[in-house]
Design a protein around this motif. Sequence first.
Motif, PDB file in Angstrom:
ATOM      1  N   MET A   1       5.827   6.802 -10.591  1.00 46.52           N
ATOM      2  CA  MET A   1       5.436   5.632 -11.368  1.00 46.52           C
ATOM      3  C   MET A   1       6.460   5.399 -12.483  1.00 46.52           C
ATOM      4  O   MET A   1       6.819   6.336 -13.194  1.00 46.52           O
ATOM      5  CB  MET A   1       4.033   5.852 -11.967  1.00 46.52           C
ATOM      6  CG  MET A   1       3.477   4.648 -12.708  1.00 46.52           C
ATOM      7  SD  MET A   1       1.873   5.004 -13.465  1.00 46.52           S
ATOM      8  CE  MET A   1       0.913   5.458 -12.004  1.00 46.52           C
ATOM      9  N   PRO A   2       6.941   4.160 -12.675  1.00 44.73           N
ATOM     10  CA  PRO A   2       7.935   3.909 -13.712  1.00 44.73           C
ATOM     11  C   PRO A   2       7.398   4.241 -15.102  1.00 44.73           C
ATOM     12  O   PRO A   2       6.240   3.966 -15.425  1.00 44.73           O
ATOM     13  CB  PRO A   2       8.209   2.403 -13.572  1.00 44.73           C
ATOM     14  CG  PRO A   2       7.778   2.051 -12.203  1.00 44.73           C
ATOM     15  CD  PRO A   2       6.640   2.958 -11.885  1.00 44.73           C
ATOM     16  N   ARG A   3       8.270   4.864 -15.924  1.00 47.30           N
ATOM     17  CA  ARG A   3       7.907   5.240 -17.288  1.00 47.30           C
ATOM     18  C   ARG A   3       8.737   4.422 -18.278  1.00 47.30           C
ATOM     19  O   ARG A   3       9.931   4.233 -18.075  1.00 47.30           O
ATOM     20  CB  ARG A   3       8.198   6.733 -17.525  1.00 47.30           C
ATOM     21  CG  ARG A   3       7.249   7.678 -16.840  1.00 47.30           C
ATOM     22  CD  ARG A   3       7.797   9.105 -16.876  1.00 47.30           C
ATOM     23  NE  ARG A   3       8.419   9.447 -18.145  1.00 47.30           N
ATOM     24  CZ  ARG A   3       7.761   9.903 -19.213  1.00 47.30           C
ATOM     25  NH1 ARG A   3       6.454  10.063 -19.152  1.00 47.30           N
ATOM     26  NH2 ARG A   3       8.402  10.194 -20.326  1.00 47.30           N
ATOM     27  N   HIS A  25      13.442  -3.977 -18.886  1.00 46.69           N
ATOM     28  CA  HIS A  25      13.485  -2.974 -17.821  1.00 46.69           C
ATOM     29  C   HIS A  25      12.450  -3.294 -16.744  1.00 46.69           C
ATOM     30  O   HIS A  25      12.723  -3.184 -15.542  1.00 46.69           O
ATOM     31  CB  HIS A  25      13.230  -1.589 -18.424  1.00 46.69           C
ATOM     32  CG  HIS A  25      13.595  -0.463 -17.522  1.00 46.69           C
ATOM     33  ND1 HIS A  25      13.497   0.861 -17.892  1.00 46.69           N
ATOM     34  CD2 HIS A  25      14.052  -0.448 -16.241  1.00 46.69           C
ATOM     35  CE1 HIS A  25      13.887   1.625 -16.893  1.00 46.69           C
ATOM     36  NE2 HIS A  25      14.213   0.857 -15.879  1.00 46.69           N
ATOM     37  N   VAL A  26      11.253  -3.697 -17.157  1.00 48.25           N
ATOM     38  CA  VAL A  26      10.208  -4.074 -16.193  1.00 48.25           C
ATOM     39  C   VAL A  26      10.685  -5.240 -15.328  1.00 48.25           C
ATOM     40  O   VAL A  26      10.480  -5.260 -14.107  1.00 48.25           O
ATOM     41  CB  VAL A  26       8.905  -4.434 -16.935  1.00 48.25           C
ATOM     42  CG1 VAL A  26       7.914  -5.105 -15.973  1.00 48.25           C
ATOM     43  CG2 VAL A  26       8.273  -3.186 -17.543  1.00 48.25           C
ATOM     44  N   THR A  38       3.692   3.723 -16.723  1.00 45.07           N
ATOM     45  CA  THR A  38       3.322   4.713 -17.730  1.00 45.07           C
ATOM     46  C   THR A  38       4.074   4.392 -19.013  1.00 45.07           C
ATOM     47  O   THR A  38       5.262   4.066 -18.984  1.00 45.07           O
ATOM     48  CB  THR A  38       3.684   6.133 -17.262  1.00 45.07           C
ATOM     49  OG1 THR A  38       2.946   6.443 -16.077  1.00 45.07           O
ATOM     50  CG2 THR A  38       3.359   7.163 -18.338  1.00 45.07           C
ATOM     51  N   LEU A  39       3.376   4.479 -20.144  1.00 45.82           N
ATOM     52  CA  LEU A  39       3.972   4.226 -21.445  1.00 45.82           C
ATOM     53  C   LEU A  39       3.890   5.472 -22.319  1.00 45.82           C
ATOM     54  O   LEU A  39       2.934   6.245 -22.223  1.00 45.82           O
ATOM     55  CB  LEU A  39       3.251   3.072 -22.155  1.00 45.82           C
ATOM     56  CG  LEU A  39       3.253   1.707 -21.465  1.00 45.82           C
ATOM     57  CD1 LEU A  39       2.407   0.725 -22.272  1.00 45.82           C
ATOM     58  CD2 LEU A  39       4.670   1.177 -21.299  1.00 45.82           C
ATOM     59  N   SER A 135      16.365   6.723 -22.841  1.00 44.90           N
ATOM     60  CA  SER A 135      16.501   6.544 -21.385  1.00 44.90           C
ATOM     61  C   SER A 135      16.345   7.862 -20.656  1.00 44.90           C
ATOM     62  O   SER A 135      15.725   7.922 -19.577  1.00 44.90           O
ATOM     63  CB  SER A 135      17.858   5.918 -21.057  1.00 44.90           C
ATOM     64  OG  SER A 135      17.958   4.615 -21.576  1.00 44.90           O
ATOM     65  N   ALA A 136      16.895   8.933 -21.227  1.00 46.66           N
ATOM     66  CA  ALA A 136      16.765  10.249 -20.595  1.00 46.66           C
ATOM     67  C   ALA A 136      15.309  10.695 -20.568  1.00 46.66           C
ATOM     68  O   ALA A 136      14.852  11.292 -19.586  1.00 46.66           O
ATOM     69  CB  ALA A 136      17.631  11.266 -21.326  1.00 46.66           C
ATOM     70  N   CYS A 137      14.561  10.418 -21.643  1.00 47.99           N
ATOM     71  CA  CYS A 137      13.134  10.766 -21.657  1.00 47.99           C
ATOM     72  C   CYS A 137      12.359   9.972 -20.613  1.00 47.99           C
ATOM     73  O   CYS A 137      11.465  10.509 -19.947  1.00 47.99           O
ATOM     74  CB  CYS A 137      12.544  10.511 -23.047  1.00 47.99           C
ATOM     75  SG  CYS A 137      12.809  11.843 -24.234  1.00 47.99           S
ATOM     76  N   GLU A 138      12.690   8.698 -20.468  1.00 48.94           N
ATOM     77  CA  GLU A 138      12.017   7.890 -19.450  1.00 48.94           C
ATOM     78  C   GLU A 138      12.239   8.479 -18.068  1.00 48.94           C
ATOM     79  O   GLU A 138      11.328   8.487 -17.227  1.00 48.94           O
ATOM     80  CB  GLU A 138      12.538   6.450 -19.510  1.00 48.94           C
ATOM     81  CG  GLU A 138      12.099   5.687 -20.745  1.00 48.94           C
ATOM     82  CD  GLU A 138      12.668   4.279 -20.806  1.00 48.94           C
ATOM     83  OE1 GLU A 138      12.041   3.407 -21.430  1.00 48.94           O
ATOM     84  OE2 GLU A 138      13.755   4.055 -20.229  1.00 48.94           O
ATOM     85  N   GLN A 139      13.436   8.992 -17.832  1.00 50.40           N
ATOM     86  CA  GLN A 139      13.776   9.525 -16.508  1.00 50.40           C
ATOM     87  C   GLN A 139      13.179  10.904 -16.266  1.00 50.40           C
ATOM     88  O   GLN A 139      12.671  11.194 -15.175  1.00 50.40           O
ATOM     89  CB  GLN A 139      15.298   9.572 -16.356  1.00 50.40           C
ATOM     90  CG  GLN A 139      15.784  10.118 -15.018  1.00 50.40           C
ATOM     91  CD  GLN A 139      15.930  11.631 -14.998  1.00 50.40           C
ATOM     92  OE1 GLN A 139      16.306  12.223 -16.015  1.00 50.40           O
ATOM     93  NE2 GLN A 139      15.618  12.259 -13.887  1.00 50.40           N
TER      94      GLN A 139
END
Length: 241
Positions: A1-3, A25-26, A38-39, A135-139
């Motif tokens: 799921m995208p974060r 990004h969305v 996810t947020l 960005s690294a945390c999102e990934q």
Amino acid sequence: MPRFYCAAPLVSDTELDLPAGAARHVQVLRLQPGDAITLFDGRSQDEYDATVTRMGRSDVQVRVGAARSMAREPARQIHLAVGMPANDRMDWLIEKATELGVASVQPLMTERSVLKLSGERADKKIAHWQSVAISACEQCGGNLVPVIHPMQSLSQWLKTPAAGQADHQRLLLSLRAGSTPVARLPVQAGPAWFLSGPEGGLSQAEEELAIVAGFAPASLGPRVLRAETAALAALTLLTQA
């Protein structure tokens, strides 16, 4: 799921317009109303289920769902103080350090630093590195975004309260004889600062300043590693201790 990182307050069962970066990004991912995301806000280990409810030309609205605590951070907080490597190597270092769970990064200007900035140029570089960390945390699934501190010279930073915290283990990467290998350091539960130099390392005078300030010399073995590799190797060893 995208974060997605969302600096706005996250409250379950409310509608929220995503900040510009997350909304863009969305839209790049071409998500549609009804899609799940996810947020996280970067300040706690909570993350939130959310559902896209509206896609505008430049804005995205979501409905925030249930929160859940996801502890994906290392048990020990490790902070890196790094003499900034040249070119794009600092970007790579911050990205990988974030993936490994670094608590914060202090960029330093040292005698052998190639990158030396001040004023607006320094502020823009810090903002860029903070976005790299986000960005690294999102990934990687991290919910706590590491702080990228403002640039300072090594001598300035050694005089700050952060560098002098007595409850933090303070280590200095050094090739001098008698330095304790990081892998053999006594296991400690508390936070730590690890100080590492740029290409060519810290000068002898800078090492002496750090030692006087309470930093203990430590080594990573007989091989001479690149500046960014050394910082990440130390981070890996310390977070697993």
